[in-house]
Design an enzyme around this catalytic site. Structure first.
Site, PDB file in Angstrom:
ATOM      1  N   ARG A 191     -28.826 -53.351   0.980  1.00  8.86           N
ATOM      2  CA  ARG A 191     -28.762 -54.287   2.092  1.00  8.86           C
ATOM      3  C   ARG A 191     -28.023 -53.599   3.232  1.00  8.86           C
ATOM      4  O   ARG A 191     -27.203 -52.722   3.020  1.00  8.86           O
ATOM      5  CB  ARG A 191     -28.024 -55.560   1.689  1.00  8.86           C
ATOM      6  CG  ARG A 191     -28.649 -56.318   0.521  1.00  8.86           C
ATOM      7  CD  ARG A 191     -27.775 -57.508   0.146  1.00  8.86           C
ATOM      8  NE  ARG A 191     -28.341 -58.309  -0.938  1.00  8.86           N
ATOM      9  CZ  ARG A 191     -28.074 -58.124  -2.222  1.00  8.86           C
ATOM     10  NH1 ARG A 191     -27.227 -57.152  -2.574  1.00  8.86           N
ATOM     11  NH2 ARG A 191     -28.622 -58.881  -3.145  1.00  8.86           N
ATOM     12  N   LYS A 211     -23.391 -58.833  -2.912  1.00  7.62           N
ATOM     13  CA  LYS A 211     -22.914 -60.189  -2.666  1.00  7.62           C
ATOM     14  C   LYS A 211     -21.910 -60.589  -3.734  1.00  7.62           C
ATOM     15  O   LYS A 211     -22.088 -60.298  -4.911  1.00  7.62           O
ATOM     16  CB  LYS A 211     -24.098 -61.158  -2.641  1.00  7.62           C
ATOM     17  CG  LYS A 211     -25.066 -60.881  -1.479  1.00  7.62           C
ATOM     18  CD  LYS A 211     -26.263 -61.791  -1.512  1.00  7.62           C
ATOM     19  CE  LYS A 211     -27.181 -61.514  -0.331  1.00  7.62           C
ATOM     20  NZ  LYS A 211     -28.387 -62.354  -0.350  1.00  7.62           N
ATOM     21  N   HIS A 263     -34.027 -55.188   6.069  1.00  9.52           N
ATOM     22  CA  HIS A 263     -34.475 -55.752   4.802  1.00  9.52           C
ATOM     23  C   HIS A 263     -35.891 -55.280   4.465  1.00  9.52           C
ATOM     24  O   HIS A 263     -36.280 -55.270   3.293  1.00  9.52           O
ATOM     25  CB  HIS A 263     -34.429 -57.282   4.864  1.00  9.52           C
ATOM     26  CG  HIS A 263     -33.835 -57.897   3.636  1.00  9.52           C
ATOM     27  ND1 HIS A 263     -32.509 -57.738   3.271  1.00  9.52           N
ATOM     28  CD2 HIS A 263     -34.379 -58.661   2.662  1.00  9.52           C
ATOM     29  CE1 HIS A 263     -32.276 -58.387   2.158  1.00  9.52           C
ATOM     30  NE2 HIS A 263     -33.384 -58.939   1.757  1.00  9.52           N
ATOM     31  N   ARG A 295     -35.622 -52.478   2.210  1.00  6.56           N
ATOM     32  CA  ARG A 295     -35.310 -52.951   0.849  1.00  6.56           C
ATOM     33  C   ARG A 295     -36.581 -53.416   0.152  1.00  6.56           C
ATOM     34  O   ARG A 295     -36.809 -53.108  -1.020  1.00  6.56           O
ATOM     35  CB  ARG A 295     -34.288 -54.078   0.942  1.00  6.56           C
ATOM     36  CG  ARG A 295     -33.755 -54.599  -0.374  1.00  6.56           C
ATOM     37  CD  ARG A 295     -32.533 -55.465  -0.086  1.00  6.56           C
ATOM     38  NE  ARG A 295     -32.175 -56.358  -1.170  1.00  6.56           N
ATOM     39  CZ  ARG A 295     -31.413 -56.002  -2.201  1.00  6.56           C
ATOM     40  NH1 ARG A 295     -30.941 -54.764  -2.281  1.00  6.56           N
ATOM     41  NH2 ARG A 295     -31.101 -56.867  -3.144  1.00  6.56           N
ATOM     42  N   HIS A 326     -29.886 -57.686  -8.103  1.00  2.67           N
ATOM     43  CA  HIS A 326     -30.258 -59.087  -8.274  1.00  2.67           C
ATOM     44  C   HIS A 326     -29.609 -59.647  -9.540  1.00  2.67           C
ATOM     45  O   HIS A 326     -29.665 -59.016 -10.598  1.00  2.67           O
ATOM     46  CB  HIS A 326     -31.780 -59.238  -8.398  1.00  2.67           C
ATOM     47  CG  HIS A 326     -32.506 -59.076  -7.107  1.00  2.67           C
ATOM     48  ND1 HIS A 326     -33.856 -58.785  -7.031  1.00  2.67           N
ATOM     49  CD2 HIS A 326     -32.084 -59.171  -5.815  1.00  2.67           C
ATOM     50  CE1 HIS A 326     -34.218 -58.710  -5.765  1.00  2.67           C
ATOM     51  NE2 HIS A 326     -33.159 -58.936  -5.023  1.00  2.67           N
ATOM     52  N   TYR A 337     -41.532 -59.037  -6.125  1.00 10.48           N
ATOM     53  CA  TYR A 337     -42.132 -57.745  -5.810  1.00 10.48           C
ATOM     54  C   TYR A 337     -43.268 -57.389  -6.753  1.00 10.48           C
ATOM     55  O   TYR A 337     -44.116 -56.566  -6.408  1.00 10.48           O
ATOM     56  CB  TYR A 337     -41.051 -56.660  -5.820  1.00 10.48           C
ATOM     57  CG  TYR A 337     -40.010 -56.906  -4.768  1.00 10.48           C
ATOM     58  CD1 TYR A 337     -40.287 -56.703  -3.422  1.00 10.48           C
ATOM     59  CD2 TYR A 337     -38.752 -57.397  -5.111  1.00 10.48           C
ATOM     60  CE1 TYR A 337     -39.337 -56.963  -2.449  1.00 10.48           C
ATOM     61  CE2 TYR A 337     -37.799 -57.665  -4.138  1.00 10.48           C
ATOM     62  CZ  TYR A 337     -38.093 -57.438  -2.820  1.00 10.48           C
ATOM     63  OH  TYR A 337     -37.164 -57.703  -1.854  1.00 10.48           O
TER      64      TYR A 337
END
Length: 316
Positions: free
Chosen positions: A162, A186, A261, A264, A287, A296
């Protein structure tokens, strides 16, 4: 007095998310005078959103970005909810973030420009390898800003980081000899991601040839340990990094809208198309849930369909 609707919120919410949701539910009850049934509906939508945020490692309102809300919209498309329920769920999220900003519970409103994703547009846009290489080629040169741009773009594509993770990287997080970088995602979650020779060469050129000169311009006696610096010798901002990506896309004359993004998305899509296991891609992307990564796989399936339709003699 009991907060009506709050009992529907999941236990795993962080204290900050819970306070924000409860404040919003209270405003619906005492300021807007909504019915109990309406408040319960909002509470269920916020509970679903809070559960998803928690699964993504997001526990603070300031950590929610526009891309986060967009990803949640894509998640709703795959949730099995009816179209009307999906639309209502996203409206609840948008109204909550508007409230959070107005009450100074959050610094920004990440949902203000997010529209409900259309059924035909559910897959994230990934660039082709030719488009990626065209963008990288725009940063070829010996000017300091070109060397920095090349290093940033190569690292974004090589790691799927990110933009906040890339600009948040310090020199101590980087091992050029081993081709590894430590990224903080995150919720402060840490992961180690490998990168290849192209990124190592570009980042190495930046670190050895340009960064020292920029670090010397810092006003403090001890320059920041940030990997990427601006002309003042301080950490490169997310906005400036985003502009580097935008400039490269414009210089490469790419028609599609390109953001950090997008790199990414392209990283994940190209890995899966190359045969990478989805669990490995999940780990590389950071994730919390493989459900998010499965978006994806749909991109790859679409690519397979397109190749089949144009290549097989009896496809039509």
């Amino acid at each position: 007095m009991a907060r009506h609707g709050a009992e529907l919120l999941p236990d795993e919410l962080t204290a900050e998310l819970r306070r924000g949701f409860e404040s919003y539910l209270n405003s619906l009850r005492f300021e807007r005078g909504l019915s109990m049934n309406s408040i319960d509906a909002y509470a269920r939508d916020l509970a679903r959103y809070g559960t998803w945020l928690t699964g993504e490692g997001i526990g603070r309102l300031g950590e929610v970005e526009r891309s986060s809300v967009e990803a949640y919209g894509l998640h709703l498309l795959d949730s099995g909810l009816a179209p009307r329920s999906r639309a209502r769920a996203l409206v609840a999220v948008r109204r909550f973030h508007t409230f959070a900003l107005s009450e100074n519970l959050a610094p920004t409103d990440p949902a203000s420009e997010v529209s409900p994703p259309q059924e035909g547009l559910r897959l994230p846009k990934a660039l082709s390898l030719d488009e990626i290489e065209a963008m990288l080629a725009t940063a070829e040169g010996e000017e300091p800003v070109q060397i920095r741009a090349k290093a940033l773009l190569e690292l974004l594509y090589a790691t799927g980081a990110r933009i906040s993770e890339a600009v948040g990287t310090d020199l101590d997080d980087l091992d050029l000899d081993s081709g590894l970088v430590r990224l903080y995602g995150k919720g402060g979650k840490e992961r180690i991601v490998p990168f290849g020779s192209h990124a190592a060469q570009a980042v190495g050129a930046w670190v050895s040839r340009v960064r020292p000169g920029m670090a010397a311009k810092a006003k403090s006696s001890a320059p920041a340990g940030a990997l990427f610096l601006n002309a003042r010798g301080t950490r490169l901002s997310r906005v400036s990094a985003w502009q580097i990506v935008k400039n490269a896309a414009e210089a490469a004359t790419i028609d599609a809208e390109v953001s950090p993004h997008t790199f990414r998305h392209s990283f994940a899509t190209h890995l899966l198309e190359g045969g990478a296991d989805i669990r490995v891609v999940q780990e590389l992307l950071g994730h919390a849930s493989v459900t998010t990564t499965q978006i994806y796989t749909k991109v790859s399936e679409e690519t397979l369909r397109e190749v089949y339709a144009t290549s097989h003699p009896r496809a039509r």
